[in-house]
Design a protein around this motif. Structure first.
Motif, PDB file in Angstrom:
ATOM      1  N   GLY A  84      33.662  33.000  28.386  1.00 58.67           N
ATOM      2  CA  GLY A  84      34.058  34.342  27.999  1.00 58.67           C
ATOM      3  C   GLY A  84      33.329  35.440  28.751  1.00 58.67           C
ATOM      4  O   GLY A  84      33.471  36.619  28.438  1.00 58.67           O
ATOM      5  N   THR A  94      34.784  42.107  27.038  1.00 60.44           N
ATOM      6  CA  THR A  94      35.304  42.549  25.745  1.00 60.44           C
ATOM      7  C   THR A  94      36.793  42.854  25.875  1.00 60.44           C
ATOM      8  O   THR A  94      37.336  42.938  26.973  1.00 60.44           O
ATOM      9  CB  THR A  94      34.564  43.806  25.252  1.00 60.44           C
ATOM     10  N   ALA A  95      37.453  43.053  24.754  1.00 58.58           N
ATOM     11  CA  ALA A  95      38.895  43.302  24.733  1.00 58.58           C
ATOM     12  C   ALA A  95      39.259  44.623  25.400  1.00 58.58           C
ATOM     13  O   ALA A  95      40.388  44.800  25.847  1.00 58.58           O
ATOM     14  CB  ALA A  95      39.393  43.286  23.289  1.00 58.58           C
ATOM     15  N   ARG A  96      38.330  45.555  25.481  1.00 58.50           N
ATOM     16  CA  ARG A  96      38.628  46.864  26.063  1.00 58.50           C
ATOM     17  C   ARG A  96      38.446  46.891  27.585  1.00 58.50           C
ATOM     18  O   ARG A  96      38.824  47.859  28.224  1.00 58.50           O
ATOM     19  CB  ARG A  96      37.720  47.920  25.439  1.00 58.50           C
ATOM     20  N   LYS A  98      39.006  45.924  31.567  1.00 59.74           N
ATOM     21  CA  LYS A  98      40.040  45.439  32.468  1.00 59.74           C
ATOM     22  C   LYS A  98      39.486  44.245  33.232  1.00 59.74           C
ATOM     23  O   LYS A  98      38.329  44.253  33.654  1.00 59.74           O
ATOM     24  CB  LYS A  98      40.471  46.535  33.432  1.00 59.74           C
ATOM     25  N   THR A  99      40.329  43.238  33.391  1.00 57.45           N
ATOM     26  CA  THR A  99      39.878  42.001  34.027  1.00 57.45           C
ATOM     27  C   THR A  99      40.890  41.520  35.049  1.00 57.45           C
ATOM     28  O   THR A  99      42.028  41.944  35.071  1.00 57.45           O
ATOM     29  CB  THR A  99      39.688  40.886  32.979  1.00 57.45           C
ATOM     30  N   ARG A 101      42.186  37.759  36.086  1.00 63.04           N
ATOM     31  CA  ARG A 101      42.123  36.367  35.636  1.00 63.04           C
ATOM     32  C   ARG A 101      42.899  35.484  36.612  1.00 63.04           C
ATOM     33  O   ARG A 101      43.953  35.864  37.093  1.00 63.04           O
ATOM     34  CB  ARG A 101      42.709  36.260  34.233  1.00 63.04           C
ATOM     35  N   HIS A 120      35.474  40.958  35.912  1.00 65.44           N
ATOM     36  CA  HIS A 120      35.672  42.380  35.654  1.00 65.44           C
ATOM     37  C   HIS A 120      36.353  42.998  36.874  1.00 65.44           C
ATOM     38  O   HIS A 120      36.188  42.511  37.990  1.00 65.44           O
ATOM     39  CB  HIS A 120      34.326  43.096  35.455  1.00 65.44           C
ATOM     40  N   GLY A 150      44.910  40.342  32.782  1.00 67.41           N
ATOM     41  CA  GLY A 150      44.045  39.897  31.695  1.00 67.41           C
ATOM     42  C   GLY A 150      44.705  40.179  30.353  1.00 67.41           C
ATOM     43  O   GLY A 150      45.740  40.832  30.277  1.00 67.41           O
ATOM     44  N   PRO A 151      44.122  39.692  29.259  1.00 70.06           N
ATOM     45  CA  PRO A 151      44.727  39.858  27.950  1.00 70.06           C
ATOM     46  C   PRO A 151      44.825  41.318  27.530  1.00 70.06           C
ATOM     47  O   PRO A 151      45.623  41.656  26.683  1.00 70.06           O
ATOM     48  CB  PRO A 151      43.797  39.085  27.015  1.00 70.06           C
ATOM     49  N   ASN A 152      44.037  42.172  28.141  1.00 71.22           N
ATOM     50  CA  ASN A 152      44.020  43.582  27.755  1.00 71.22           C
ATOM     51  C   ASN A 152      44.697  44.480  28.757  1.00 71.22           C
ATOM     52  O   ASN A 152      44.580  45.672  28.683  1.00 71.22           O
ATOM     53  CB  ASN A 152      42.573  44.035  27.540  1.00 71.22           C
ATOM     54  N   GLU A 153      45.374  43.908  29.764  1.00 71.10           N
ATOM     55  CA  GLU A 153      46.063  44.714  30.758  1.00 71.10           C
ATOM     56  C   GLU A 153      47.542  44.764  30.419  1.00 71.10           C
ATOM     57  O   GLU A 153      48.099  43.836  29.841  1.00 71.10           O
ATOM     58  CB  GLU A 153      45.878  44.127  32.157  1.00 71.10           C
TER      59      GLU A 153
END
Length: 154
Positions: A84, A94-96, A98-99, A101, A120, A150-153
């Motif tokens: 993680g 963290t969820a906020r 941007k990543t 993957r 990141h 990523g999950p938050n994008e």
């Protein structure tokens, strides 16, 4: 006394290099025809030689040892990264944030499972993303298939 030729004409100008083995000061000299554009390093009267490979430093032995040390440091850094976390900086994601993957098996930490190669998007992690991307490209995976949001994008 003649003038020195223009430096621009030196590239293919022939020179005679005269060599004699350092450990045999009375030996016959050997002559070699070389180009003036070639760089030669003249050793001082006293110089060091590696006792393991009998080369002038930086020798093959020292270069190999340095490469091994760098790889070990990188392996230790990667093994310290927890699941993680960013594979570049090692900080939690963290969820906020941007990543970026990469799908499939993790090339650097296969023990973390599929889809765990995440970085990141910040500037400090981009060199690691580039290195990872090059490894993916070396495996023949197209750039368009490599990265997923990523999950938050969105």
């Amino acid at each position: 006394m003649g003038t020195q030729p223009e430096r621009g004409t030196w590239e293919h100008r022939p020179l005679v290099l005269v060599l004699r083995p350092a450990e045999q000061p009375t030996a016959k000299v050997t002559h070699y025809a070389v180009r003036a554009s070639r760089t030669f390093f003249v050793l001082p009267e006293h110089y060091s030689v590696c006792r393991l490979c009998d080369e002038i430093p930086p020798c093959t032995h020292a270069t190999t040892e340095a490469a091994i040390d760098r790889e070990m440091e990188n392996a230790e850094r990667l093994m310290a990264i927890q699941p993680g976390c960013c594979l570049g900086c090692g900080e939690p994601i963290t969820a906020r944030m941007k990543t970026e993957r990469f799908p499939g098996s993790n090339l650097w930490r296969p023990d973390l499972g599929d889809g765990s190669a995440v970085f990141h998007t910040r500037a400090g992690c981009q060199d690691y993303v580039s290195m990872y991307r090059k490894q993916w490209q070396a495996k023949g995976i197209e750039d368009a298939q490599m990265t997923l949001p990523g999950p938050n994008e969105g």
